[in-house]
Enzyme design. Structure first.
Site, PDB file in Angstrom:
ATOM      1  N   ASP A 534     -22.114  62.508  14.990  1.00  0.00           N
ATOM      2  CA  ASP A 534     -22.572  63.595  14.133  1.00  0.00           C
ATOM      3  C   ASP A 534     -23.944  63.249  13.573  1.00  0.00           C
ATOM      4  O   ASP A 534     -24.398  62.103  13.654  1.00  0.00           O
ATOM      5  CB  ASP A 534     -21.553  63.846  13.009  1.00  0.00           C
ATOM      6  CG  ASP A 534     -21.283  62.589  12.195  1.00  0.00           C
ATOM      7  OD1 ASP A 534     -22.215  62.128  11.517  1.00  0.00           O
ATOM      8  OD2 ASP A 534     -20.151  62.050  12.254  1.00  0.00           O
ATOM      9  N   GLU A 614     -24.247  46.745  46.404  1.00  0.00           N
ATOM     10  CA  GLU A 614     -24.162  47.406  45.086  1.00  0.00           C
ATOM     11  C   GLU A 614     -25.179  46.798  44.115  1.00  0.00           C
ATOM     12  O   GLU A 614     -25.798  47.515  43.321  1.00  0.00           O
ATOM     13  CB  GLU A 614     -22.745  47.271  44.514  1.00  0.00           C
ATOM     14  CG  GLU A 614     -21.743  48.200  45.171  1.00  0.00           C
ATOM     15  CD  GLU A 614     -20.320  47.938  44.683  1.00  0.00           C
ATOM     16  OE1 GLU A 614     -19.579  48.921  44.511  1.00  0.00           O
ATOM     17  OE2 GLU A 614     -19.956  46.750  44.481  1.00  0.00           O
TER      18      GLU A 614
END
Ligand code: DGJ
Length: 730
Positions: A534, A614
């Site tokens: 928030d 990877e």
């Protein structure tokens, strides 16, 4: 700009594209007239017509004018129990037991700059352009006063509001409700877009029609919560990303919140937003003020994207105070999903060594380094290094990380305690817990009473020592349960209704002290992922771990929902291992990178376990991210497909403010055979410029990409994705 016209009692706030007008009505009521597209020189008093509506009563002095009723009048902030039967803004109990307030205008002032709110996070004026209007209302029968604050951020099309409630009398008053703002929208048809969720699936956008009733978006969990984000949008039924009207309401608050959206019997919509009135009762002593949290309002006539841009810039430049705003952030690796609680110095250094080789800048040690923290049943509160795991303390680990050319970061959860901890054994009275009642447990932890100064001082001492004695560049501030049992041993009986509110004020106080004492430390907020995402927390922590769900495909919906109110660079996003720990889903390293790059990028896995190919991909990802980091951090974010299309694919773009480049990202969630091609119109380019797609010879004009758009090639396989960088070449 704030204008006052004394002859007709109009107060008008203009931003670049919006106008907000209210009237100091002749009987002293503060009447809301208009909020919408900018309209210069308008007097919106003509919009509102009064009729005798029956059952909507009349103030005493106007009893012979039955058409005048506060029940049908659009208002800025209501009294209560005084004729307006809609959702009230305020509820106070006076010393004589009466519940009423009839608020009338008593004066106003217009000042340069932006007001501040004591002890509360609030938007600040970074560039000296903001203005403040303060309107004082007084109750007709008691010395209760209400001061309404309006902050005008002209260029951003944001108006902030907050309220101060003043007890001007000689007896205490009890506040049972104290909203930040009320806004009435008397005309039009509106829908509600809100962001609900759960742990591991925060901020899911849901759009619902309004009926002739009230809908509430709220949290009673002590924190803003995974379940209902403190941000709602009211939109017209035809509003889309790039067309249509919408209003945003965002409380700058991290605790219990409530936004009530009520459609009255005449179709007028009222929005009342701010702190929750459940478990809230505040004793306001004579001469004292109660300040509500602030709420950020914005209006767009050109769809959700514009509204989001207003909030993004507001949060980036006027809410986040950290020096890291506008600066590159380190690419981090966090050991949580790699090791959970099972690690020692050597295991962590192994991860750090591989990370350093691949180009990662920051190593973060997560939960498990302190007390007797071998699982989540013990140790919280004992913020002392567990030397069985980390012999010699933090120093050997930090030195090892530094030798690799990396910075070091650490996890903490200041607000919590386990019963199985020295802290709890010493101070059982420090937890929130009602007398003679077993508390509610969650992850086997209890909540410290952050309203207590002695608790905050203990925590400040622990963490300031930790940060002062060690080279720590980053802190992850976690919070892993909902707050219940709101009872403080430090408050008298008639103040227990303040415990939950004071808890959040206490969290802010500790954050303020630590972030101001250690301005060079980058703080990342977290609450079991995004359970306290928030604007209040962003004032202290410029980034927040967006979700404990690191599955790239689920993250699309989470980050998409979050993006309506919050800029990408406030969202912590990491590439994690596959099969994913939360869903078991397998996605390519490429797709995981595309998704995590739309936030503060990092890794959350043991990089040693990756294959060589990877690892090569990780190296490329890091190089690619470094090139676009500034664009993602400071550029303009565009959602390129609509909410209802998200089920199949998600496309979004970051465009440089000067039109020099754009990064377009596509992830297909649901591959279909013989599917229609994915086509989007790009945004924010220079129409007169020419763009080349990096890594190819394809060249397009900005005008063509924005009008004709771009058609993606057909993509195959599970969750394919594509990231395209359009660079201006002429
Ligand atoms: C919840 C956080 O969201 C996770 O990333 C991790 O830090 C755990 N807490 C540790 O307990």
């Amino acid at each position: 700009m704030i204008l006052y016209s004394p002859q007709d009692g109009l107060l008008t706030l203009h931003t670049a594209h919006t106008t907000y007008q209210m009237e100091l009505e002749p009987h002293g009521f503060l009447r809301h007239l208009y909020y919408g597209a900018r309209t210069d020189n308008a007097d919106f008093r003509y919009l509102h017509r009064n009729y005798d509506r029956g059952y909507s009563g009349n103030p005493a002095e106007l009893r012979n004018d039955r058409s005048f009723s506060v029940d049908t009048m659009p208002q800025e902030y209501t009294g209560f129990n005084a004729g307006d039967f809609r959702t009230p803004s305020l509820r106070a109990v006076h010393a004589d037991g009466s519940y009423a307030a009839d608020l009338r205008y008593a004066g106003h002032e217009i000042v340069n700059g932006k007001y501040a709110l004591p002890g509360l996070p609030a938007a600040f004026d970074r560039d000296g352009n903001a203005m403040t209007l303060i309107i004082t209302l007084k109750d007709t029968a008691t010395p209760l006063q209400v001061r309404l604050y309006y902050g005008v951020f002209e260029e951003l099309d944001v108006i902030t509001r907050a309220t101060e409630i003043v007890n001007g009398g000689t007896d205490a008053v009890y506040l049972e409700k104290a909203a930040s703002a009320c806004m009435d929208i008397p005309f039009g048809k509106w829908e509600l877009l809100h962001f609900h969720g759960r742990h591991c699936m925060e901020r899911q956008a849901e759009r619902v029609p309004l009926g002739h009733n009230a809908q509430t978006v709220e949290s009673r969990r002590g924190a803003s919560s995974h379940h209902h984000n403190p941000f709602v949008i009211l939109c017209a039924p035809d509003t889309r990303e790039y067309a249509g009207e919408c209003y945003g309401f965002m409380p700058v608050w991290s605790g219990n919140h409530k936004t009530e959206v009520e459609t009255d019997y005449l179709g007028s919509v009222r929005v009342v937003t701010g702190i929750h009135d459940s478990q809230f009762r505040w004793k306001l002593e004579p001469g004292q003020s109660f300040y509500t949290p602030e709420v950020l309002l914005s209006y767009s006539a050109t769809g959700f994207s514009t509204l989001s841009h207003n909030y993004h810039d507001m949060i980036r430049y006027h809410i986040c105070r950290s020096q890291y705003v506008g600066k590159p952030r380190s690419i981090l690796v966090n050991n949580w999903e790699a090791t959970f609680f099972t690690f020692d110095t050597e295991r962590l250094l192994r991860i750090a060594r591989e990370a350093a080789k691949l180009g990662v800048d920051l190593f973060v040690m997560d939960d498990g380094w302190f007390g007797t923290r071998n699982d989540d049943n013990s140790g919280l509160g004992d913020w002392f290094v567990d030397e069985r795991k980390l012999p010699g303390g933090l120093r050997p680990l930090i030195e090892g990380v530094k030798e690799l050319g990396m910075k070091f970061g650490i996890w903490m959860e200041p607000e919590m305690v386990n019963e199985d901890s020295d802290l709890y054994r010493r101070h059982p009275e420090w937890v929130l817990r009602a007398p003679n009642r077993a508390p509610m447990y969650c992850r086997n932890q209890l909540v410290l009473d952050m309203s207590r100064e002695d608790v905050r001082q203990y925590l400040y001492d622990c963490f300031s020592t930790l940060l002062r004695d060690n080279e720590i560049s980053y802190v992850k501030w976690d919070m892993n349960r909902s707050v219940s049992d709101m009872y403080s041993n430090a408050l008298p009986a008639d103040r227990q209704g303040e415990a939950g509110h004071r808890y959040v004020l206490g969290v802010y106080d500790l954050l303020e002290r630590l972030t101001q004492t250690f301005p060079d430390v980058l703080f990342e907020g977290c609450a079991g992922g995004g359970g306290r995402f928030d604007a209040g927390m962003l004032y202290y922590t410029p980034q927040i771990w967006c979700s404990d769900d690191t599955d790239a495909i689920e993250r699309l919906a989470i980050q998409h929902g979050t993006s309506f109110g919050y800029p990408a660079f406030t969202m912590g996003a990491h590439v994690s291992a596959c099969p994913n720990q939360q869903t078991g889903r397998v996605t390519s390293m490429y797709t995981r990178g595309v998704v995590a790059m739309s936030g503060t990028f990092g890794y959350e896995l043991d990089l040693n376990r990756l294959s060589d190919s990877e690892k090569d991909e990780v190296r490329l990802q890091i190089d690619a991210f470094k090139k676009v980091e500034a664009l993602i951090r400071d550029g303009i974010y565009y959602r390129l497909n609509e909410l209802e299309e998200q089920e199949f694919y998600s496309v979004w773009e970051f465009a440089a403010r000067d039109g020099s480049e754009a990064l377009v990202n596509l992830v297909v969630k649901h591959v279909l055979a013989n599917a229609p091609l994915c086509h989007v119109r790009l945004k924010g380019l220079d129409p007169a410029a020419t763009y080349r797609v990096e890594g190819s010879d394809s060249v397009y004009s900005g005008a063509a990409l924005m009008s004709g758009g771009y058609t993606f090639p057909m993509l195959w396989g599970d969750y394919p994705s594509m990231q395209l960088r359009f660079m201006r070449v002429g």
